[in-house]
Design a protein around this motif. Structure first.
Motif, PDB file in Angstrom:
ATOM      1  N   GLY A  44       0.832  -1.190   0.000  1.00  0.00           N
ATOM      2  CA  GLY A  44       0.000   0.000   0.000  1.00  0.00           C
ATOM      3  C   GLY A  44       0.873   1.248   0.000  1.00  0.00           C
ATOM      4  N   PHE A  45       0.532   2.216  -0.828  1.00  0.00           N
ATOM      5  CA  PHE A  45       1.251   3.494  -0.877  1.00  0.00           C
ATOM      6  C   PHE A  45       0.269   4.599  -0.525  1.00  0.00           C
ATOM      7  CE2 PHE A  45       3.431   0.521  -3.524  1.00  0.00           C
ATOM      8  CZ  PHE A  45       4.781   0.793  -3.357  1.00  0.00           C
ATOM      9  N   GLN A  46       0.708   5.526   0.314  1.00  0.00           N
ATOM     10  CA  GLN A  46      -0.195   6.606   0.677  1.00  0.00           C
ATOM     11  C   GLN A  46       0.466   7.955   0.455  1.00  0.00           C
ATOM     12  OE1 GLN A  46      -0.466   4.590   4.512  1.00  0.00           O
ATOM     13  NE2 GLN A  46      -0.095   6.612   5.495  1.00  0.00           N
ATOM     14  N   LEU A  47      -0.403   8.956   0.189  1.00  0.00           N
ATOM     15  CA  LEU A  47       0.128  10.271  -0.164  1.00  0.00           C
ATOM     16  C   LEU A  47       0.492  11.083   1.070  1.00  0.00           C
ATOM     17  CD1 LEU A  47      -2.307  11.175  -3.058  1.00  0.00           C
ATOM     18  CD2 LEU A  47      -0.013  10.169  -3.190  1.00  0.00           C
ATOM     19  N   ALA A 104       1.105   6.099 -11.586  1.00  0.00           N
ATOM     20  CA  ALA A 104       1.263   7.537 -11.345  1.00  0.00           C
ATOM     21  C   ALA A 104      -0.090   8.218 -11.455  1.00  0.00           C
ATOM     22  CB  ALA A 104       2.246   8.122 -12.353  1.00  0.00           C
ATOM     23  N   LYS A 105      -0.869   7.828 -12.461  1.00  0.00           N
ATOM     24  CA  LYS A 105      -2.206   8.432 -12.643  1.00  0.00           C
ATOM     25  C   LYS A 105      -3.125   8.049 -11.488  1.00  0.00           C
ATOM     26  CE  LYS A 105      -2.611   9.375 -17.555  1.00  0.00           C
ATOM     27  NZ  LYS A 105      -1.798   8.361 -18.296  1.00  0.00           N
ATOM     28  N   THR A 106      -2.968   6.824 -11.002  1.00  0.00           N
ATOM     29  CA  THR A 106      -3.804   6.393  -9.884  1.00  0.00           C
ATOM     30  C   THR A 106      -3.463   7.186  -8.624  1.00  0.00           C
ATOM     31  OG1 THR A 106      -3.782   4.189 -10.848  1.00  0.00           O
ATOM     32  CG2 THR A 106      -4.569   4.357  -8.582  1.00  0.00           C
ATOM     33  N   LEU A 107      -2.160   7.421  -8.422  1.00  0.00           N
ATOM     34  CA  LEU A 107      -1.744   8.139  -7.213  1.00  0.00           C
ATOM     35  C   LEU A 107      -2.089   9.621  -7.295  1.00  0.00           C
ATOM     36  CD1 LEU A 107       1.815   6.548  -6.679  1.00  0.00           C
ATOM     37  CD2 LEU A 107      -0.134   6.347  -5.108  1.00  0.00           C
ATOM     38  N   PHE A 108      -1.885  10.187  -8.479  1.00  0.00           N
ATOM     39  CA  PHE A 108      -2.098  11.640  -8.638  1.00  0.00           C
ATOM     40  C   PHE A 108      -3.078  11.888  -9.777  1.00  0.00           C
ATOM     41  CE2 PHE A 108       2.367  10.695  -7.528  1.00  0.00           C
ATOM     42  CZ  PHE A 108       2.366  11.153  -6.212  1.00  0.00           C
ATOM     43  N   THR A 153      -4.725   4.282   1.383  1.00  0.00           N
ATOM     44  CA  THR A 153      -3.575   3.735   0.656  1.00  0.00           C
ATOM     45  C   THR A 153      -4.031   3.218  -0.699  1.00  0.00           C
ATOM     46  OG1 THR A 153      -3.833   1.467   1.441  1.00  0.00           O
ATOM     47  CG2 THR A 153      -2.526   2.936   2.818  1.00  0.00           C
ATOM     48  N   LEU A 154      -3.088   3.268  -1.654  1.00  0.00           N
ATOM     49  CA  LEU A 154      -3.349   2.746  -2.998  1.00  0.00           C
ATOM     50  C   LEU A 154      -2.374   1.611  -3.243  1.00  0.00           C
ATOM     51  CD1 LEU A 154      -3.702   6.293  -4.452  1.00  0.00           C
ATOM     52  CD2 LEU A 154      -5.536   4.575  -4.475  1.00  0.00           C
ATOM     53  N   THR A 155      -2.874   0.536  -3.781  1.00  0.00           N
ATOM     54  CA  THR A 155      -2.061  -0.674  -3.869  1.00  0.00           C
ATOM     55  C   THR A 155      -1.322  -0.751  -5.196  1.00  0.00           C
ATOM     56  OG1 THR A 155      -3.763  -1.744  -2.555  1.00  0.00           O
ATOM     57  CG2 THR A 155      -2.140  -3.182  -3.591  1.00  0.00           C
ATOM     58  N   VAL A 182       5.852   9.504  -1.627  1.00  0.00           N
ATOM     59  CA  VAL A 182       4.719   8.728  -1.115  1.00  0.00           C
ATOM     60  C   VAL A 182       5.210   7.971   0.109  1.00  0.00           C
ATOM     61  CG1 VAL A 182       3.492   8.491  -3.317  1.00  0.00           C
ATOM     62  CG2 VAL A 182       5.268   6.829  -2.713  1.00  0.00           C
ATOM     63  N   PHE A 183       4.289   7.344   0.835  1.00  0.00           N
ATOM     64  CA  PHE A 183       4.684   6.690   2.088  1.00  0.00           C
ATOM     65  C   PHE A 183       4.270   5.227   2.097  1.00  0.00           C
ATOM     66  CE2 PHE A 183       4.192  11.166   2.728  1.00  0.00           C
ATOM     67  CZ  PHE A 183       5.297  11.528   3.484  1.00  0.00           C
ATOM     68  N   VAL A 184       5.191   4.397   2.579  1.00  0.00           N
ATOM     69  CA  VAL A 184       4.846   2.994   2.810  1.00  0.00           C
ATOM     70  C   VAL A 184       4.902   2.743   4.306  1.00  0.00           C
ATOM     71  CG1 VAL A 184       5.565   2.071   0.586  1.00  0.00           C
ATOM     72  CG2 VAL A 184       7.248   2.289   2.418  1.00  0.00           C
TER      73      VAL A 184
END
Ligand SMILES: Nc1ncnc2c1ncn2[C@@H]1O[C@H](COP(=O)(O)OP(=O)(O)OP(=O)(O)O)[C@@H](O)[C@H]1O
Ligand SMILES: [Mg+2]
Lengths: 403, 234
Positions: A106-109, A169-173, A117-119, A185-187
């Motif tokens: 999971g990555f979070q902004l 990248a599009k999913t995160l931003f 979080t986005l996987t 981003v944060f793990v």
């Protein structure tokens, strides 16, 4: 030409015709949706993995002696493989596209527990990965060798940088046109990592995962006893190099087993085995259904020909040519099929809506229904031609001879 | 208009050859009303089938309107049947699935007439046989005599020059038979050539000319008819 009387005479003898029309309708509905499913599967199978599949093979190495120095084993193996003529690049990685097994994180902004979080699927490997997979850096930079760290398999270590796919990248931003390069981003809630590169495409290892394009390359080598090696060769060199590498590795260190030596093509085939089987099975069912419906039409037409032997003789006596007798049955079939096809089209759409809702099937392409309708019409016309020919050979003398 | 010369017809099965017609020669002129009598199995229907182009002949020549029939293709024969010949059968042979209107329409559609023309002819034909009010009925809803009159309307709708009838009254009682015969007389008076096969001497007698078939040949002596006629029977 004789539409009216043919229709009127059909309505006086409905039972058989209605049953066949119904059969045509059901066949059409099933056929259309089977094709929609087949198309969806075929489209999934056709998605590019983002790798240079034709020139990649993979193998696994499992060290079975407990105190083996994994770091040096990996480094020696990679040095050995990369030194082979014809080898473009080689990496050790935890997984690769189409393998069906791997890791995701999971990555979070924003840092902190409880944040969204986005996987993303993660490939733990090194700075050779882009070249080894055969994917393309579209923004930012590759890892420098000193950015690659060693770690265990528990995920405690984490490097400072990552490279991600454009899709991730599009999913995160999603709301910004500005580059993701340099963003943090944060793990694990709080650990910051910086995005330093964007690659155009690299599939996650799971073919059915909804976010299959969301992938992260992590410059971390895991010191597990089991390692996957992924080797990219020059075009045409794979068949020669694959057994050579297997042999070299087996010889170089006897304290481990080399297994699962497979080309990427084999990996793909194994991955889509069930989809492939599904396509074949549906194809078989559709063929069978069409065949049965065709036979049903032949049966009804044959029955109608025998039932109307006398009538056909009378028509011939009254001046019908053979062609006109054949046409009679073709038009009759057109009416029956037309009814079945019309009802079938409605059924097909209803069934598709149901499948889309209940099993999130992709809605079918617009042209499937008209194509299937045309196919059913052709089937009907072909099926009726035999009985119609037989009818056309009935002698007009029947009119005076029997009765 | 009809000229048969030494016509023969042989039916072959695996084991038997039946000579249904042998050396059959006959000329029928435009406008004639000919009755054909003869014992059962003598070849009357066979003659009619060949005359009406329903069957092909095995030997001899047959000219219809000066045209040698043996040279025609199957679809040309269909066209001749459709345009020149009207058929009336013993068992009426209406199509049970079609109403009276559609039944009379059958040959007209094959003829390629347009809808208004067909409608006109159907109505006129059914009026002629007195059944104009039954157009929407189905054959099963009519009596035998009525059905036969529909069949006559169907045979006449295309205005054929040539009407062939095989036992047209065979399934009718005497009263109805006489009315059908009256109708045929009327049609013949209008110029249509008629050949009618019948068992009933009293009906045969009403034709202008009687021919007698025996053993597949035209017999010189149709004695029964003359006897019957001289005896004054109707
Ligand atoms: N399709 C056929 N196959 C074999 N033989 C046939 C066929 N049609 C007729 N025949 C034979 O040909 C001969 C003449 O038959 P046809 O029907 O012309 O007689 P008919 O004079 O009309 O008799 P009926 O008065 O009983 O109607 C008969 O011996 C009959 O059995
Ligand atoms: Mg007969």
């Amino acid at each position: 030409m004789e539409l009216g009387p043919i229709w009127r005479s059909l309505t006086r003898n409905k039972a058989g015709s209605v049953l066949i029309a119904l059969q045509i309708a059901v066949t059409l509905a099933i056929m259309v949706n089977a094709i929609a499913i087949m198309q969806e599967r075929a489209e999934q199978m056709g998605r590019p993995s983002g790798t240079d599949e034709a020139n990649i093979f993979t193998l696994s190495s499992t060290a079975f002696v407990p105190d083996t120095n994994i770091q040096s084993l990996i480094e020696e193996d990679l040095k050995l493989i990369r030194s082979q003529p014809g080898v473009v690049e080689a990496i050790a990685t935890n997984s690769f596209p189409l393998r069906q097994g791997g890791s995701a994180r999971g990555f979070q902004l924003e840092p902190g527990a409880g944040k969204e979080t986005l996987t993303g699927a993660v490939y733990y490997t090194d700075e050779h990965a882009i070249e080894a997979f055969g994917t393309h850096l579209v923004d930012g930079a590759n890892f420098a060798p000193n950015q690659v760290v060693w770690g265990g398999q528990n995920g405690d270590e984490w490097p400072a940088n990552i490279i991600i796919t454009e899709s991730f990248a599009k999913t995160l931003f999603p709301d910004t046109a500005e580059s993701a390069i340099g963003k943090t981003v944060f793990v694990d809630d709080t650990r910051p990592v910086q995005i330093i590169g964007i690659i155009d495409r690299l599939q996650a290892p799971w073919r059915n995962w909804g976010e299959i394009e969301n992938t992260v390359i992590v410059p971390l080598r895991q010191e597990g006893q089991q390692q996957w090696y992924l080797v990219r060769t020059e075009p045409g060199a794979q068949d020669r190099i694959m057994p050579e590498v297997e042999e070299l590795l087996a010889q170089s260190n006897k304290n481990r087993i080399i297994q699962s030596v497979r080309t990427m093509q084999e990996v793909r085939d194994r991955s889509y085995l069930s989809d492939n089987a599904m396509i074949k099975m549906l194809g078989f069912i559709v063929t069978l259904l069409i065949l049965i419906t065709g036979l049903g039409i032949v049966g009804l037409a044959s029955f109608n020909v025998s039932r109307r032997t006398r009538q056909i003789g009378i028509r011939r006596a009254l001046g019908a040519t053979r062609a006109q007798v054949i046409n009679y049955f073709r038009i009759e079939n057109l009416l029956i099929s037309g009814l079945g096809i019309a009802v079938g089209a409605v059924l097909a759409i209803a069934l598709n809506l149901f499948l889309v809702n209940a099993f999130s099937l992709t809605p079918m392409s617009w042209y499937v229904i008209p194509l299937a309708m045309l196919a059913m019409w052709v089937v009907g016309q072909i099926a009726v031609i035999g009985p119609a020919r037989r009818a056309s050979r009935i002698s007009p003398a029947i009119a005076t001879r029997s009765g | 208009m009809l000229k048969m010369t030494h016509v023969s017809k042989i039916y072959r099965t695996d084991t038997v050859e039946t000579h249904a017609l042998r050396e059959f020669s006959l000329t029928v002129d435009e406008g004639e009303f000919v009755s054909v009598t003869g014992p059962s199995g003598s070849g009357k229907t066979t003659f009619l089938n060949i005359a009406g182009l329903l069957e092909e002949l095995s030997g001899g020549t047959y000219e219809l309107d000066g045209r040698d029939i043996s040279s025609l293709t199957d679809s040309e024969r269909s066209k001749v049947r459709n345009e020149k010949i009207g058929f009336i059968f013993q068992s009426f042979n209406l199509i049970p699935e079609l109403n009276i209107f559609d039944n009379v329409d059958v040959p007209l559609r094959y003829r390629g007439f347009k809808a208004p023309e067909r409608q006109r002819r159907i109505e006129r034909g059914l009026e002629l046989v007195g059944l104009a009010s039954r157009m929407k009925h189905y054959p099963a809803q009519l009596s035998g005599g009525q059905q036969q009159r529909v069949a006559i309307a169907r045979a006449l709708a295309g205005e054929p020059r040539f009407l062939l009838a095989d036992e047209p009254t065979g399934n009718l009682d005497t009263e109805m038979a006489v009315s059908v015969l009256d109708l045929l007389d009327e049609i013949n008076a209008g110029g249509t050539t008629i050949i009618m096969v019948t068992h009933e001497l009293s009906l045969a007698k009403r034709a202008r000319r009687n021919i007698f078939v025996r053993d597949g040949r035209v017999s010189d002596r149709p004695p029964e008819i003359r006897l019957a006629a001289s005896a004054g029977q109707v």
